[in-house]
Write a protein that holds these residues in place. Structure first.
Motif, mmCIF file in Angstrom:
data_model
loop_
_atom_site.group_PDB
_atom_site.id
_atom_site.type_symbol
_atom_site.label_atom_id
_atom_site.label_comp_id
_atom_site.label_asym_id
_atom_site.label_seq_id
_atom_site.Cartn_x
_atom_site.Cartn_y
_atom_site.Cartn_z
ATOM 1 N N VAL A 177 -41.535 14.829 13.510
ATOM 2 C CA VAL A 177 -41.767 13.433 13.159
ATOM 3 C C VAL A 177 -43.265 13.242 12.929
ATOM 4 C CG1 VAL A 177 -41.722 11.057 14.024
ATOM 5 C CG2 VAL A 177 -39.759 12.574 14.400
ATOM 6 N N THR A 178 -43.619 12.580 11.824
ATOM 7 C CA THR A 178 -45.025 12.226 11.601
ATOM 8 C C THR A 178 -45.266 10.807 12.111
ATOM 9 O OG1 THR A 178 -44.419 11.727 9.284
ATOM 10 C CG2 THR A 178 -45.523 13.829 9.736
ATOM 11 N N GLU A 179 -44.722 9.817 11.392
ATOM 12 C CA GLU A 179 -44.877 8.427 11.819
ATOM 13 C C GLU A 179 -43.870 7.567 11.085
ATOM 14 O OE1 GLU A 179 -48.821 7.089 10.814
ATOM 15 O OE2 GLU A 179 -48.811 8.198 8.927
ATOM 16 N N GLY A 180 -43.948 6.256 11.275
ATOM 17 C CA GLY A 180 -43.088 5.348 10.549
ATOM 18 C C GLY A 180 -43.680 5.002 9.203
ATOM 19 N N GLY A 181 -42.938 4.221 8.414
ATOM 20 C CA GLY A 181 -43.445 3.807 7.121
ATOM 21 C C GLY A 181 -44.722 3.010 7.225
ATOM 22 N N SER A 182 -44.840 2.182 8.267
ATOM 23 C CA SER A 182 -46.074 1.441 8.535
ATOM 24 C C SER A 182 -46.264 1.270 10.037
ATOM 25 C CB SER A 182 -46.044 0.067 7.845
ATOM 26 O OG SER A 182 -44.935 -0.697 8.296
ATOM 27 N N THR A 195 -46.500 10.863 21.838
ATOM 28 C CA THR A 195 -46.792 10.473 20.466
ATOM 29 C C THR A 195 -47.619 11.565 19.816
ATOM 30 O OG1 THR A 195 -47.510 8.615 19.067
ATOM 31 C CG2 THR A 195 -48.944 9.212 20.905
ATOM 32 N N ARG A 196 -47.550 11.661 18.503
ATOM 33 C CA ARG A 196 -48.181 12.768 17.786
ATOM 34 C C ARG A 196 -49.711 12.707 17.936
ATOM 35 N NH1 ARG A 196 -45.861 15.806 12.881
ATOM 36 N NH2 ARG A 196 -47.669 16.942 12.079
ATOM 37 N N PRO A 197 -50.363 13.854 18.086
ATOM 38 C CA PRO A 197 -51.835 13.855 18.189
ATOM 39 C C PRO A 197 -52.483 13.331 16.913
ATOM 40 C CG PRO A 197 -50.911 15.997 18.817
ATOM 41 C CD PRO A 197 -49.800 15.208 18.198
ATOM 42 N N THR A 198 -53.701 12.817 17.044
ATOM 43 C CA THR A 198 -54.459 12.350 15.891
ATOM 44 C C THR A 198 -54.834 13.530 15.000
ATOM 45 O OG1 THR A 198 -55.379 10.564 17.223
ATOM 46 C CG2 THR A 198 -56.501 11.083 15.160
ATOM 47 N N ALA A 226 -46.578 16.441 19.320
ATOM 48 C CA ALA A 226 -45.583 16.198 18.278
ATOM 49 C C ALA A 226 -44.179 16.440 18.823
ATOM 50 C CB ALA A 226 -45.848 17.104 17.089
ATOM 51 N N PHE A 227 -43.197 15.754 18.233
ATOM 52 C CA PHE A 227 -41.808 15.932 18.633
ATOM 53 C C PHE A 227 -40.928 15.969 17.387
ATOM 54 C CE2 PHE A 227 -43.010 11.450 19.040
ATOM 55 C CZ PHE A 227 -42.078 10.804 18.246
ATOM 56 N N THR A 228 -39.750 16.539 17.545
ATOM 57 C CA THR A 228 -38.823 16.676 16.436
ATOM 58 C C THR A 228 -37.889 15.478 16.362
ATOM 59 O OG1 THR A 228 -37.130 17.812 17.739
ATOM 60 C CG2 THR A 228 -38.864 19.194 16.751
ATOM 61 N N LEU A 229 -37.176 15.375 15.246
ATOM 62 C CA LEU A 229 -36.140 14.347 15.144
ATOM 63 C C LEU A 229 -35.086 14.547 16.215
ATOM 64 C CD1 LEU A 229 -35.318 13.723 11.372
ATOM 65 C CD2 LEU A 229 -36.009 12.016 13.067
#
Length: 283
Positions: A177-182, A195-198, A226-229
């Motif tokens: 997973v990267t992030e949401g649309g916004s 939550t994903r690292p910067t 980072a985490f997977t779906l």
């Protein structure tokens, strides 16, 4: 409906008079950057942090800063005040400016800057009971850390989410997973928030950064990993953060129910802590 008061290149004006050139590079190339700051209790929330990120985005793509942060913050507050916004958002955009259409940067061009405000309920969000997100592949460029106005990939992702009956998209790349649309995405497992690292793979969300501080205040451990779906599907809780939604529980990802379909205790603690902080800062 009354016309809003906007700000364009240093002047306040009614929205009917706020026009930019058809040769503006923001229109022709998406050659610009932007920020959206929340208004809470009639006052800007974390605008200083947003403006630091705006300045960074400008530096990264070589757009001169036509106004300093203090000037922009005062202007944004004035836009909110003139429009009677007690809860809502102020949008600020800076483009490279108007010039003959050519891909390379023009030798001399003055940036275009504008801002406007709109009302939005933030403290008593009807989505606080939980939202559905829709998985989509992340097809964006490799500098997602720049808050660019070139957002076609996000537009397509959020449209796919809407067509699936979801509130937001959850983007993924190479299984992660990267992030949401916004928005930024989080999961909770065994009481720990992840939550994903910067990096250049995501936009370092201002609300996300604030939540790191809030988590310390309310006793929630945060791990930047980072985490997977699949890990999101199996998580105890999932949540999203953004300046336009603050903190919202995610109770469904695609066809997968998360956390029994109800907001979890960690998400509630983080949302309540965020709202308490917002109330303190804008009292």
């Amino acid at each position: 409906m009354s016309l809003r008061t906007c700000w364009l290149n240093g002047s306040f004006m009614a929205e009917e008079h706020a026009h930019v050139s058809i040769f503006d590079r923001g229109l022709l190339f998406g050659d610009g950057v932007y920020e959206v700051a929340a208004v809470f209790n009639g006052r800007l929330l974390d605008a200083d942090r947003h403006l630091v990120r705006l300045a960074r985005s400008q530096r990264e793509i070589g757009i001169p800063a036509p106004y300093d942060g203090a000037t922009l913050e005062a202007m944004m507050q004035e836009v909110a005040t003139r429009n009677g916004i007690t809860e809502g958002l102020v949008y600020l955009q800076v483009t490279r400016g108007a010039a003959e259409r050519d891909f390379s940067f023009p030798a001399e061009v003055h940036p275009t800057a504008f801002a406007y405000a709109r009302a939005k309920k933030l403290s008593d969000d009807p989505n606080a009971s939980g939202v559905k997100v829709h998985p989509v592949p992340d097809i964006r460029w490799q500098r997602c850390d720049i808050k660019s106005t070139a957002m076609l990939a996000q537009v397509m992702a959020k449209q796919a989410a809407r067509e699936s009956g979801a509130f937001e998209a959850i983007m993924h790349e190479n299984g992660l997973v990267t992030e949401g649309g916004s928005s930024n995405m989080w999961i909770v497992r065994d009481g720990v928030a992840y939550t994903r690292p910067t990096s250049s793979d995501i936009l370092a969300g201002i609300t996300r950064d604030v939540i790191f501080d809030v988590a310390d205040e309310v006793g929630v451990k945060v791990v930047r990993r980072a985490f997977t779906l699949e890990q999101a599907y199996a998580a105890d809780e999932c949540l999203l953060t953004s300046a336009t939604s603050f903190v919202l529980p995610v109770t469904q990802i695609g066809q997968h129910q998360v956390g029994g379909g109800a907001p979890g205790p960690i998400t509630k603690r983080l949302r309540d802590g965020y709202l308490a902080r917002a109330a303190r800062l804008t009292a």
